[in-house]
Write an enzyme that holds these catalytic residues in place. Structure first.
Site, PDB file in Angstrom:
ATOM      1  CG  ASN A 299      12.417  -6.578  65.789  1.00 54.82           C
ATOM      2  OD1 ASN A 299      12.325  -6.227  66.956  1.00 54.82           O
ATOM      3  ND2 ASN A 299      11.372  -7.032  65.111  1.00 54.82           N
TER       4      ASN A 299
ATOM      5  CG  ASP B 202      14.182 -15.348  60.608  1.00 57.64           C
ATOM      6  OD1 ASP B 202      13.013 -15.781  60.520  1.00 57.64           O
ATOM      7  OD2 ASP B 202      14.492 -14.377  61.317  1.00 57.64           O
TER       8      ASP B 202
END
EC number: 3.1.2.2
Length: 341
Positions: free
Chosen positions: A27, A216
């Site tokens: 991320n 996810d």
């Protein structure tokens, strides 16, 4: 070809692979996505399972993922670390096998290593000539009779749980217009994905790892919308693969909050599939699981999570069920801690 003598005896070697974590695995803060780790775990399990099941005479086959047991993400991984994945077959029944996988994170600069993740996966070998034909699994040798007995107990337990999960498949509720912040509707998210050939196995069915990565991603969006902070996957309750998803299907992956504690969020993720080509475009439930996310500050320390505003009986029921799972897992962790002290 004929199996070698060690393969006939059923001794199965472990599999090891290493991979450097890149920016596209993580991320914006640099934490590697839980889905990326799940995908690597599944690939390792599929390779060792397929290799083992092809040591016998008869049809060539491919190990298909049917279930992932509860998976704990013990430490977050970061860009620049190397993930070492080791897989080992720990139990075989007539038609299925259990693979246990560990992920060790190595910091290349300091040489420090830590156990980032461990998981147990169940596979079924499907014939390449006929995908509906389930092959026999060559037996493995166990170090002790007790080891085999423990494996048999795990096998019986997951079989029972798979049947129970099939019986309670909830429907996805459409989003309300203009939902209020911190409600289930406010953070509920969906992702629509057309299954491409690159997502598929030799059977033209989706890789379990591809599906788990999508799940996810959706759970991460739900968690982020609820807290608006850096979030990471903490654990995943058992992932059950109810039905196969074929090439050319459209999958809808939906995530919604079910339970929130002071420091964690439980998100139910449901995967529905329907064929794009066939005249009867009936949707069916393919996969379901519960993901637990935590919110982190800039030093990777857990942050408090905003409370969830419950609306209606259904949400209340799901919240109570989630709370029961949370308390059960908390009790298990404490018991394990005491055992190791």
């Amino acid at each position: 070809g004929a199996p070698s003598s060690s393969q006939q005896a059923g001794v199965c070697e472990g599999r090891q692979a290493g991979r450097l974590m890149r920016p596209d695995d993580a991320n914006i803060v640099g934490n590697v996505h839980g889905g990326m780790i799940l995908k690597m775990i599944e690939e390792a399990g599929c390779i060792i399972g397929t290799r083992h099941c092809n040591t016998q005479n008869g049809d060539r086959c491919l190990a298909a993922l049917v279930r992932v047991e509860k998976t704990e993400f013990l430490f977050p991984m970061f860009i620049g670390e190397v993930a070492h994945v080791t897989a080992e077959i720990t139990y075989t029944s007539k038609h299925s096998l259990e693979v246990q996988v560990k992920v060790i994170a190595e910091n290349l600069l300091t040489g420090a290593k830590k156990l980032a993740n461990k998981a147990a996966l169940w596979y079924v070998p499907c014939s390449l000539a006929n995908v509906e034909k389930i092959m026999d699994v060559p037996p493995i040798k166990y170090a002790t009779a007790e080891e085999e007995e423990q494996g048999r107990k795990r096998y019986e337990a997951q079989k029972l749980e798979r049947l129970e999960t099939k019986a309670r498949i909830d429907e996805v509720v459409p989003l309300p217009p203009n939902p209020e912040q911190y409600t289930v509707g406010f953070s509920q998210s969906s992702l629509i994905h057309l299954v491409a050939p690159s997502d598929c196995t030799l059977h033209n069915n989706v890789h379990g790892g591809v599906t788990m990565k999508l799940m996810d991603e959706v759970a991460g969006i739900v968690a982020f919308r609820h807290c608006n902070t850096n979030i990471v996957t903490a654990s995943v309750e058992a992932i059950n693969f109810h039905r196969k998803i074929h090439k050319g299907c459209v999958v809808t992956v939906t995530g919604r909050l079910t339970f929130v504690s002071d420091k964690s969020m439980e998100i139910e993720v449901l995967v529905d599939a329907s064929s794009l080509m066939e005249a009867k475009k009936q949707k069916y439930r393919a996969v379901s699981a519960f993901f637990t996310f935590i919110s982190l500050d800039k030093d990777n320390k857990p942050l408090p999570v905003p409370a969830l505003k419950i609306e209606g009986e259904e949400e209340q029921r799901r919240f109570e069920e989630g709370k029961a799972r949370y308390l059960q897992n908390k009790a298990k962790r404490l018991a394990n801690k005491e055992r190791h002290q």
